[in-house]
Design an enzyme around this catalytic site. Structure first.
Site, PDB file in Angstrom:
ATOM      1  N   HIS A 341       0.802  -1.238   0.000  1.00 56.18           N
ATOM      2  CA  HIS A 341       0.000   0.000   0.000  1.00 56.18           C
ATOM      3  C   HIS A 341       0.819   1.263   0.000  1.00 56.18           C
ATOM      4  O   HIS A 341       0.244   2.360   0.020  1.00 56.18           O
ATOM      5  CB  HIS A 341      -0.913   0.054   1.223  1.00 56.18           C
ATOM      6  CG  HIS A 341      -1.975  -0.987   1.242  1.00 56.18           C
ATOM      7  ND1 HIS A 341      -3.245  -0.752   0.784  1.00 56.18           N
ATOM      8  CD2 HIS A 341      -1.949  -2.276   1.643  1.00 56.18           C
ATOM      9  CE1 HIS A 341      -3.966  -1.847   0.928  1.00 56.18           C
ATOM     10  NE2 HIS A 341      -3.202  -2.793   1.442  1.00 56.18           N
ATOM     11  N   LYS A 528      -8.727  13.867   4.932  1.00 53.12           N
ATOM     12  CA  LYS A 528      -7.849  12.693   4.978  1.00 53.12           C
ATOM     13  C   LYS A 528      -6.850  12.917   6.095  1.00 53.12           C
ATOM     14  O   LYS A 528      -6.817  13.996   6.690  1.00 53.12           O
ATOM     15  CB  LYS A 528      -7.138  12.490   3.643  1.00 53.12           C
ATOM     16  CG  LYS A 528      -6.449  13.751   3.087  1.00 53.12           C
ATOM     17  CD  LYS A 528      -5.837  13.519   1.722  1.00 53.12           C
ATOM     18  CE  LYS A 528      -6.830  13.651   0.590  1.00 53.12           C
ATOM     19  NZ  LYS A 528      -6.831  12.603  -0.391  1.00 53.12           N
ATOM     20  N   ARG A 529      -6.011  11.905   6.390  1.00 57.05           N
ATOM     21  CA  ARG A 529      -4.986  12.117   7.392  1.00 57.05           C
ATOM     22  C   ARG A 529      -4.120  13.321   7.015  1.00 57.05           C
ATOM     23  O   ARG A 529      -3.923  13.610   5.832  1.00 57.05           O
ATOM     24  CB  ARG A 529      -4.106  10.866   7.510  1.00 57.05           C
ATOM     25  CG  ARG A 529      -4.802   9.731   8.221  1.00 57.05           C
ATOM     26  CD  ARG A 529      -5.145  10.113   9.650  1.00 57.05           C
ATOM     27  NE  ARG A 529      -3.968  10.120  10.471  1.00 57.05           N
ATOM     28  CZ  ARG A 529      -3.637   9.131  11.290  1.00 57.05           C
ATOM     29  NH1 ARG A 529      -4.420   8.068  11.418  1.00 57.05           N
ATOM     30  NH2 ARG A 529      -2.540   9.200  12.024  1.00 57.05           N
ATOM     31  N   LYS A 534       0.368  14.735   1.574  1.00 54.67           N
ATOM     32  CA  LYS A 534      -1.023  14.994   1.189  1.00 54.67           C
ATOM     33  C   LYS A 534      -1.277  16.492   0.989  1.00 54.67           C
ATOM     34  O   LYS A 534      -2.315  16.907   0.501  1.00 54.67           O
ATOM     35  CB  LYS A 534      -1.980  14.396   2.213  1.00 54.67           C
ATOM     36  CG  LYS A 534      -1.910  12.866   2.268  1.00 54.67           C
ATOM     37  CD  LYS A 534      -2.888  12.291   3.275  1.00 54.67           C
ATOM     38  CE  LYS A 534      -2.692  10.808   3.533  1.00 54.67           C
ATOM     39  NZ  LYS A 534      -3.318   9.943   2.521  1.00 54.67           N
ATOM     40  N   THR A 636      -8.626   6.590  -1.770  1.00 61.96           N
ATOM     41  CA  THR A 636      -9.965   6.022  -1.975  1.00 61.96           C
ATOM     42  C   THR A 636     -11.021   7.095  -1.741  1.00 61.96           C
ATOM     43  O   THR A 636     -12.124   7.003  -2.265  1.00 61.96           O
ATOM     44  CB  THR A 636     -10.212   4.818  -1.038  1.00 61.96           C
ATOM     45  OG1 THR A 636      -9.699   5.155   0.258  1.00 61.96           O
ATOM     46  CG2 THR A 636      -9.511   3.577  -1.546  1.00 61.96           C
ATOM     47  N   LYS A 640     -14.790   8.180  -3.541  1.00 61.59           N
ATOM     48  CA  LYS A 640     -16.045   8.474  -2.822  1.00 61.59           C
ATOM     49  C   LYS A 640     -16.604   9.820  -3.260  1.00 61.59           C
ATOM     50  O   LYS A 640     -17.812   9.987  -3.448  1.00 61.59           O
ATOM     51  CB  LYS A 640     -15.806   8.448  -1.305  1.00 61.59           C
ATOM     52  CG  LYS A 640     -15.447   7.058  -0.790  1.00 61.59           C
ATOM     53  CD  LYS A 640     -14.867   7.049   0.623  1.00 61.59           C
ATOM     54  CE  LYS A 640     -14.172   5.715   0.881  1.00 61.59           C
ATOM     55  NZ  LYS A 640     -13.275   5.735   2.051  1.00 61.59           N
TER      56      LYS A 640
HETATM   57  O1  73E Z   1      -2.915   5.699  -0.826  1.00 63.29           O
HETATM   58  C1  73E Z   1      -3.431   5.044   0.305  1.00 63.29           C
HETATM   59  C2  73E Z   1      -4.285   3.866  -0.139  1.00 63.29           C
HETATM   60  O2  73E Z   1      -5.422   4.320  -0.842  1.00 63.29           O
HETATM   61  C3  73E Z   1      -2.297   4.540   1.187  1.00 63.29           C
HETATM   62  O3  73E Z   1      -1.538   5.637   1.663  1.00 63.29           O
HETATM   63  C4  73E Z   1      -2.871   3.774   2.365  1.00 63.29           C
HETATM   64  O4  73E Z   1      -3.627   2.668   1.839  1.00 63.29           O
HETATM   65  C5  73E Z   1      -4.738   3.063   1.059  1.00 63.29           C
HETATM   66  C6  73E Z   1      -5.491   1.818   0.656  1.00 63.29           C
HETATM   67  O5  73E Z   1      -4.771   1.087  -0.277  1.00 63.29           O
HETATM   68  C7  73E Z   1      -1.814   3.281   3.285  1.00 63.29           C
HETATM   69  N1  73E Z   1      -1.906   3.217   4.637  1.00 63.29           N
HETATM   70  C8  73E Z   1      -0.762   2.704   5.069  1.00 63.29           C
HETATM   71  N2  73E Z   1       0.021   2.473   4.051  1.00 63.29           N
HETATM   72  N3  73E Z   1      -0.634   2.837   2.934  1.00 63.29           N
HETATM   73  C9  73E Z   1      -0.431   2.425   6.459  1.00 63.29           C
HETATM   74  C10 73E Z   1       0.890   2.276   6.854  1.00 63.29           C
HETATM   75  C11 73E Z   1       1.193   2.016   8.174  1.00 63.29           C
HETATM   76  C12 73E Z   1       0.188   1.900   9.114  1.00 63.29           C
HETATM   77  C13 73E Z   1      -1.136   2.053   8.727  1.00 63.29           C
HETATM   78  C14 73E Z   1      -1.448   2.313   7.410  1.00 63.29           C
END
Ligand code: 73E
Length: 796
Positions: A341, A528-529, A534, A636, A640
């Protein structure tokens, strides 16, 4: 009890009257959720039976986060009784919306990754596929954000009300998990066997939640593990109190970092706790020979957080089931697959070898052996030292979890096309060269049932009145809406729906936050976070540019805009916290400025959550997707917004690329550096903030306003922001992309002034959003990775 409205009303009232506090909304919630649980239960048990008897292959989705949001309303909708219940309650003087708000919201995730897991659960059940979630029942979900004087404070969030819990405790299915200890080789059954002595045992108790699919026929399970004291003797010298404290910590709270690896032993304990309990269950429940595991089970690991599933499955197969390495490896690498991710270096999990070895000595031995065997294979190829390093699992005193995850999986996917390309060509190039058939892309998706049908019933009604309601089952059929993008009467209705959703949001904000916003203004949302990449900072700096422009040019009087922000910063992320304070300070300044307040308004929505998101997406006109290109793996929220008719202003990053491919460049506002350009600068290290500032007096003024406190009305410290923009040469290219961003906003606003053009764009966005349903995503996983079959009793 939900067959007819009258039957429901009677049953509901009868139960309510038996409650002590029958007048309270909470009692109504309690009664209604009890009814729904009972209603689901028969199908749930029947489903478990069918899945067993028909020997369907089962998918298990391992994830450290499941951000489900509230559950009651979702279940009512998927059981197709939402309107019956809502009408029935209204006739009895209750509001279903108010009752739903009684539910404490499970915040068992940070953001996109956790919410994706929840959308996947919905799509699996709705498509009639046997797929279940395994996660942790954190007592404290993500912290509650409290804004005081513009600063973020954090308080613990307790979401569990044992009486009302949707999870059913399954004491008899508890498992025991070993930590620490030492590995001894002992002779057992005429062979040498590694045995763990002096371990600390923790009990994992499952809480099962039913996951009801649309149509109500398929009910899968989300199983969340809770850590408790095991009834094993403690290792010598360990005090009972100390032990109990350490045990309860494991499922005490969710780690609040979404893009920074904390490297803490507690996090590692959580990861192993999840993997071991889940795998033990899967192996014990089976009624087929172990060698057939990959035929009966697929395990998807959601990022590397559950990557210990690989050595743990090896351990169980070898140490507990007596298999030899080769066979265990064959099975493991045909059962587990991995989704990546993120490519942010700071989020990549690397565990200190010594820490891992002390906590999980047997697991570490197995990882060493995986590493040794893989090194041996790699040596057979003619590779240079740098490439070999990239193919090492243990390197520089740390275990590289992403490498372990790739080596131990049969498929690896990225979450949007651009992200997967970057993985294959850069971040994991050597691994992709070595395993050319492992890597592939599956673009993320969202549960359209929650994010459109449930969150926006008014738009749902309008769409169905235009094209019928088949799109709810087959979202790709939203395409049927394309011709309506030129239909004035449809567009007028679309405008009315949007205005209605904006009024509803404004009213809610007035009640909750006491703030007044104008539904006639453009609602521009960045939710978002809060993170450097971002670029909430770029958004706020742009608002200051507008502020300056308003004050310097009396002819500049743009259409009123409301800039909505929402999001949490990781508690230890100082930069993000300063940005958050800056947003709030700017809000104070702009909203109270006699001139600016007629054109600009800033609203920060405290404690952003799934339920708040459900109100904001439908009410937004503009979707801010402005990450530094290459940094946002997918996103995502972008989907939405699109599904609710908001128009994207954004960079070519993550899934934005595919959104624009769907709608065409005329139906989105794209600006800024491309991923390629960003990566080029990073490689050459030849970007300097001063190059951007040198010929731009506007930006120079802006920077001095930022640094001298004028931007924030003298409020707050901007030291971390300054450090990043000036000393570190702006790694996220905020200043470099700022003027292009401003121009994109200008283009956007000029189109907004022409309602038929704007609404046409909005309609195309809705029409083209069907592909971003997580039903499509899950079907791809099922076809290309898991090989699942639809359950025969699934409702069609
Ligand atoms: O771009 C997003 C993505 O849409 C991405 O940053 C996020 O995952 C979403 C779903 O695919 C994500 N979260 C984390 N890494 N990528 C993450 C890393 C460490 C702890 C918790 C979450």
């Amino acid at each position: 009890m939900f067959e007819t409205k009258e039957r429901f009303k009677k049953d509901f009232m009868m139960r309510l009257e038996q409650r002590e506090e029958r007048e309270s909304l909470h009692a109504a919630y309690s009664v209604l959720s009890e009814m729904v649980k009972e209603w689901i239960n028969d199908d749930w048990q029947a489903n478990k039976r069918v899945q067993r008897e028909e020997a369907h292959k089962q998918l298990y989705y391992f994830s450290i986060e499941f951000l489900t949001g509230r559950i009651l309303g979702q279940n009512l909708m998927n059981l197709s009784v939402h309107s019956l219940v809502s009408d029935g309650l209204e006739e009895m003087g209750f509001s279903l919306a108010e009752i739903e708000e009684q539910e404490l919201e499970p915040g068992l995730g940070n953001g996109g990754l956790g919410r994706l897991a929840a959308c996947f659960m919905d799509s699996l059940a709705s498509l009639g596929l046997p797929g279940h979630g395994y996660g942790i029942r954190y007592k404290g979900g993500l912290f509650t954000q409290v804004i005081k004087d513009g600063y973020q404070g954090e308080t613990p969030t307790h979401w569990i009300d044992e009486k009302e819990d949707w999870g059913m405790r399954q004491e008899e299915l508890a498992k025991n998990i070993p930590f620490y200890g030492n590995v001894h080789l002992e002779v057992q059954d005429n062979r040498l066997k590694p045995v763990l002595r002096n371990a600390v045992w923790v009990k994992a108790v499952p809480y099962d939640m039913p996951v009801v699919g649309a149509g109500g026929k398929t009910v899968n399970t989300l199983r969340l593990w809770q850590a408790e004291s095991a009834s094993y003797p403690l290792p010598e010298g360990m005090e009972q109190d100390f032990y109990q404290q350490a045990v309860s910590e494991i499922s005490d709270r969710l780690y609040p970092d979404d893009s920074q690896q904390a490297g803490k032993v507690l996090r590692l304990r959580q990861q192993y706790f999840l993997c071991s309990s889940s795998l033990q269950t899967i192996l014990q429940e089976r009624d087929y020979p172990l060698s057939e595991l990959p035929k009966h089970v697929a395990i998807q690991i959601n990022d590397t957080h559950p990557a210990l599933a690989i050595p743990e499955l090896m351990r169980l197969l070898m140490d507990e089931q007596g298999m030899v390495w080769e066979e265990a490896w064959e099975i493991t690498t045909h059962t587990i697959s991995y989704t990546n991710h993120t490519i942010l270096q700071e989020a990549m999990e690397r565990w200190d070898s010594a820490l891992l070895e002390a906590l999980l000595p047997r697991i570490y031995m197995i990882i060493q052996e995986i590493d040794r065997r893989f090194r041996e294979k790699v040596l057979e190829q003619d590779l240079d030292e740098a490439a070999r390093k990239k193919l090492s699992i243990i390197e520089g005193g740390a275990v590289h979890m992403a490498t372990l995850a790739v080596v131990g999986s049969y498929k690896v996917n990225g979450v949007a096309r651009l992200h997967t390309d970057i993985l294959k060509m850069r971040e994991m190039k050597e691994l992709n060269d070595y395993f050319p058939h492992k890597f592939h892309n599956i673009t993320n998706g969202i549960a359209h049932r929650r994010w459109l049908v449930k969150a926006n019933p008014e738009l749902t009604g309008l769409i169905s009145s235009a094209i019928g309601d088949e799109w709810i089952r087959e979202p790709i059929k939203l395409h049927g809406l394309n011709p309506f993008a030129g239909d004035p009467s449809f567009l007028q209705d679309l405008q009315s729906v949007k205005l209605l959703k904006k009024r509803q949001l404004a009213e809610w904000i007035r009640k909750q936050h006491g703030a007044v916003i104008d539904p006639e203004s453009v609602f521009d949302a960045h939710i978002k976070r809060v993170h450097g990449y971002k670029r909430q900072l770029m958004n706020i700096l742009h608002i200051q540019l507008l502020f300056n422009h308003l004050h310097s040019d009396r002819n500049f009087r743009p259409h009123p805009r409301t800039f909505i922000f929402g999001g949490k910063a990781a508690p230890s992320y100082h930069f993000a916290k300063q940005v958050l304070k800056l947003i709030n300070a700017m809000a104070d300044k702009v909203n109270n400025d006699p001139l600016a307040k007629n054109h600009l308004r800033i609203l920060f929505i405290e404690d952003y959550s799934v339920s708040k998101a459900e109100r904001i997406f439908p009410a937004s006109d503009v979707s801010e997707q402005i990450s530094t290109a290459s940094k946002e793996a997918s996103g995502t929220g972008n989907m939405k917004f699109m599904m609710n008719g908001a128009v994207t202003i954004g960079t070519y990053d993550g899934a934005n690329v595919e959104i624009v491919e769907q709608v065409g460049e005329d139906n989105a506002f794209i600006f800024g550096l491309s991923a390629k350009q960003v990566m080029q600068f990073e490689k050459e290290k030849n970007y300097f903030t001063n190059d951007t500032l040198a010929h731009d007096p506007e930006l120079q003024l802006l920077m001095s306003q930022l640094l001298n406190g004028e931007l924030s009305g003298g409020e707050g410290n901007v030291s971390y922001i300054k450090k990043q923009l000036v000393d570190e040469n702006d790694p996220f290219f905020v200043l470099k992309d700022l003027q292009p961003y401003r121009k994109a906003h200008e283009r956007l606003l000029s189109v907004y002034e022409e309602p038929s053009a704007w609404l046409g764009i909005s309609a195309v966005n809705i029409a083209q959003s069907g592909i971003f349903s997580s039903d499509r995503t899950i079907q791809q996983y099922s076809d290309h990775v898991w090989n699942l079959e639809e359950l025969t009793n699934h409702y069609t």
